[in-house]
Every structure is written in C-alpha cells, then in structure tokens.
Design a protein around this motif. Structure first.
Motif, PDB file in Angstrom:
ATOM      1  N   ASN A 103      84.103  50.297 -23.681  1.00 31.71           N
ATOM      2  CA  ASN A 103      85.056  50.653 -22.628  1.00 31.71           C
ATOM      3  C   ASN A 103      86.044  49.544 -22.313  1.00 31.71           C
ATOM      4  O   ASN A 103      86.918  49.710 -21.461  1.00 31.71           O
ATOM      5  CB  ASN A 103      84.306  51.023 -21.349  1.00 31.71           C
ATOM      6  CG  ASN A 103      83.593  52.356 -21.468  1.00 31.71           C
ATOM      7  OD1 ASN A 103      84.217  53.386 -21.665  1.00 31.71           O
ATOM      8  ND2 ASN A 103      82.279  52.339 -21.365  1.00 31.71           N
ATOM      9  N   SER A 104      85.906  48.417 -22.996  1.00 32.43           N
ATOM     10  CA  SER A 104      86.724  47.261 -22.670  1.00 32.43           C
ATOM     11  C   SER A 104      88.153  47.416 -23.178  1.00 32.43           C
ATOM     12  O   SER A 104      88.391  47.832 -24.312  1.00 32.43           O
ATOM     13  CB  SER A 104      86.111  45.989 -23.282  1.00 32.43           C
ATOM     14  OG  SER A 104      86.980  44.893 -23.121  1.00 32.43           O
ATOM     15  N   ALA A 105      89.092  47.058 -22.307  1.00 30.20           N
ATOM     16  CA  ALA A 105      90.512  47.057 -22.692  1.00 30.20           C
ATOM     17  C   ALA A 105      91.001  45.636 -22.942  1.00 30.20           C
ATOM     18  O   ALA A 105      92.200  45.386 -22.993  1.00 30.20           O
ATOM     19  CB  ALA A 105      91.343  47.720 -21.608  1.00 30.20           C
ATOM     20  N   ARG A 111      88.943  49.597 -26.987  1.00 35.12           N
ATOM     21  CA  ARG A 111      90.001  50.435 -26.412  1.00 35.12           C
ATOM     22  C   ARG A 111      91.382  49.889 -26.757  1.00 35.12           C
ATOM     23  O   ARG A 111      92.335  50.652 -26.960  1.00 35.12           O
ATOM     24  CB  ARG A 111      89.830  50.557 -24.899  1.00 35.12           C
ATOM     25  CG  ARG A 111      88.609  51.363 -24.489  1.00 35.12           C
ATOM     26  CD  ARG A 111      88.478  51.457 -22.981  1.00 35.12           C
ATOM     27  NE  ARG A 111      89.557  52.237 -22.411  1.00 35.12           N
ATOM     28  CZ  ARG A 111      89.541  53.564 -22.282  1.00 35.12           C
ATOM     29  NH1 ARG A 111      88.489  54.249 -22.707  1.00 35.12           N
ATOM     30  NH2 ARG A 111      90.550  54.205 -21.737  1.00 35.12           N
ATOM     31  N   ASP A 112      91.491  48.578 -26.841  1.00 29.98           N
ATOM     32  CA  ASP A 112      92.746  47.959 -27.261  1.00 29.98           C
ATOM     33  C   ASP A 112      93.083  48.386 -28.685  1.00 29.98           C
ATOM     34  O   ASP A 112      94.236  48.679 -29.008  1.00 29.98           O
ATOM     35  CB  ASP A 112      92.621  46.432 -27.165  1.00 29.98           C
ATOM     36  CG  ASP A 112      93.934  45.715 -27.495  1.00 29.98           C
ATOM     37  OD1 ASP A 112      94.977  46.104 -26.945  1.00 29.98           O
ATOM     38  OD2 ASP A 112      93.908  44.764 -28.306  1.00 29.98           O
ATOM     39  N   LEU A 114      92.055  51.213 -30.122  1.00 28.10           N
ATOM     40  CA  LEU A 114      92.419  52.630 -30.100  1.00 28.10           C
ATOM     41  C   LEU A 114      93.858  52.821 -29.634  1.00 28.10           C
ATOM     42  O   LEU A 114      94.592  53.668 -30.163  1.00 28.10           O
ATOM     43  CB  LEU A 114      91.469  53.401 -29.188  1.00 28.10           C
ATOM     44  CG  LEU A 114      90.003  53.481 -29.633  1.00 28.10           C
ATOM     45  CD1 LEU A 114      89.169  54.199 -28.579  1.00 28.10           C
ATOM     46  CD2 LEU A 114      89.869  54.187 -30.974  1.00 28.10           C
ATOM     47  N   ASN A 115      94.273  52.032 -28.651  1.00 29.61           N
ATOM     48  CA  ASN A 115      95.631  52.157 -28.123  1.00 29.61           C
ATOM     49  C   ASN A 115      96.689  51.702 -29.117  1.00 29.61           C
ATOM     50  O   ASN A 115      97.819  52.216 -29.124  1.00 29.61           O
ATOM     51  CB  ASN A 115      95.765  51.352 -26.828  1.00 29.61           C
ATOM     52  CG  ASN A 115      94.958  51.936 -25.687  1.00 29.61           C
ATOM     53  OD1 ASN A 115      94.712  53.142 -25.645  1.00 29.61           O
ATOM     54  ND2 ASN A 115      94.525  51.093 -24.767  1.00 29.61           N
TER      55      ASN A 115
END
Length: 251
Positions: A103-105, A111-112, A114-115
């Motif tokens: 879940n970490s951005a 998540r970074d 995935l973005n």
C-alpha cells in the motif's frame, strides 16, 4: 499503568505466537493483489524457475508454489519471494510490513510503480525492490543486525554504478545484491538460471558479458559451492587462482 495491571492477570492466559511460513506469506500476497480478468500475467517459466529454486532449498514446499507466484503479478516471482522474509527482519514489522509495502506510495514502492507503469507487461522487479529499500529503509537496516552486511553489499552496488556503462548492468547488480542479501531466508539464490529469468537481457550471451564485466570490476564473485553469484565484499586477492597455482606443488 496498563502494563502493571496486565501483569496481575497475565498468568491466566497462554501466549500464542503467529509465525507463518514463507509460502503462507506468498499466499497472503497473491490474495491481496486483485487483477482484472484477462490482464497479463508473469511468464509461467519464470515462476517455475523461482519455485524450483525454493523447493530445492526448502523441504515440504507445496507443488502449487509456481501457481501462487504467478498470482502475485505484477510482482516478479523473485521479488514476491523476497518480501515475506525481509518483513521478518528486525528492521521490518512482520506481516504488517508486507501490506505496508503493497500500500506504500513511497519512492520506488509498489503503488509508485503502479502509478508510473506504462505497459501491462511491466513487472515489479528485484532491482525496483532494492531501490525501495535503499530510498526508504536504508537507515533502519544500517542500525539493525544486518547493517554490516548491508553496508558491504551496498558498497558493491555503488562500485557498479561508478563503473558500469549500461543501465542493464546496474539492474543486474542490484538484482544480485538483493537476492544475495536475503538468500538464506527466501531460498532464492542469484544463480545464472534465476538471473536469466529476470528479463534484463534478451539472450544468454548478453547476460554472460554483463556478469563478466561485474566480476572484472570486483563487484560480484561466483561461489562454486552455491552455484550462484554474490556481491563482492572482500579484497582483490583471488583465492581461487592462488589455490590453482599452489595445489600442483602440494604432495
């Protein structure tokens, strides 16, 4: 005060420790990541190679391990195998750090990734995970029992970044570094077969050339007894060559 009150009645209870296995951690990861139907998956051959490596080092491993690793996409199977063992280290927080990572951005986090991903075929690879640890947990690792080993391996990566002329060689070095760092816990050693399955190089010759370059610059060393590579943390003295030169004279 709450602790003192608890001590008065603690004897009435039994402690039940939760210490799930690495394969159970992989199962948690595979269930936590939901993928839309029809989306791309990791190459089954890559999953089978990683599963075979783990099964050769761990007894009692499930025959369906390769399928579990495949369900961890878009994590590369080698990366998925690293997350659980590292969460058990002193700088981690057990299972909480698994989901904290997912879940970490933070920079270079999942998540970074995935973005920023531009292709459905992109996977979160071991060198991405190395960058995540370096950018976000390096201080905690240095202050843990793993600090000395982390320092030596990190120095090898820095030497590679200073001498390598190709980005692919740096990726290979980082992959070897992170696999070497937790090979005993994950069961995934940086063997030539595993490194080929990372998808950095299109053919075996390019991989061989990059490995030779890293060895020539004293960034990695090949360990015969493990049939795998490791970050080079010693001196420039080549003990293998010295033994080859002296053994013919030993009677």
């Amino acid at each position: 005060e709450a602790k003192r009150e608890w001590l008065k009645v603690a004897g009435r209870f039994n402690d039940l420790s939760l210490n799930i296995s690495g394969e159970e951690q992989l199962e948690l990861i595979s269930r936590a990541i939901e993928v839309e139907s029809g989306k791309s998956r990791t190459d089954p051959k890559h999953c089978e190679a990683v599963a075979s490596e783990i099964q050769s080092k761990r007894r009692g491993t499930s025959p369906s391990l390769a399928q579990t690793l495949e369900a961890c996409w878009p994590l590369h199977p080698a990366t998925a195998a690293l997350i659980g063992p590292l969460s058990k280290r002193q700088f981690g927080q057990n299972q909480r750090s698994i989901f904290g990572f997912l879940n970490s951005a933070e920079i270079s986090g999942f998540r970074d990734f995935l973005n920023k991903s531009n292709s459905i075929n992109d996977v979160y690879s071991p060198w991405d995970f190395w960058d995540y640890l370096t950018n976000n947990l390096s201080s905690a690792i240095y202050n843990s029992p793993d600090g000395h080993r982390w320092s030596l391996i990190n120095d090898a990566v820095n030497r590679c970044e200073a001498t390598a002329d190709k980005d692919s060689t740096v990726k290979l070095m980082k992959a070897i570094a992170i696999l070497d760092f937790c090979k005993e816990q994950s069961g995934v050693f940086p063997t030539k077969n595993i490194l080929q399955k990372l998808g950095i190089f299109s053919n075996q010759n390019n991989l061989e050339s990059a490995l030779s370059s890293l060895q020539n610059h004293s960034c990695i060393i090949f360990r015969n007894y493990q049939s795998s590579y490791a970050a080079f943390a010693g001196s420039d003295f080549d003990i293998e060559q010295a033994l080859d030169e002296e053994l013919p004279y030993v009677t």
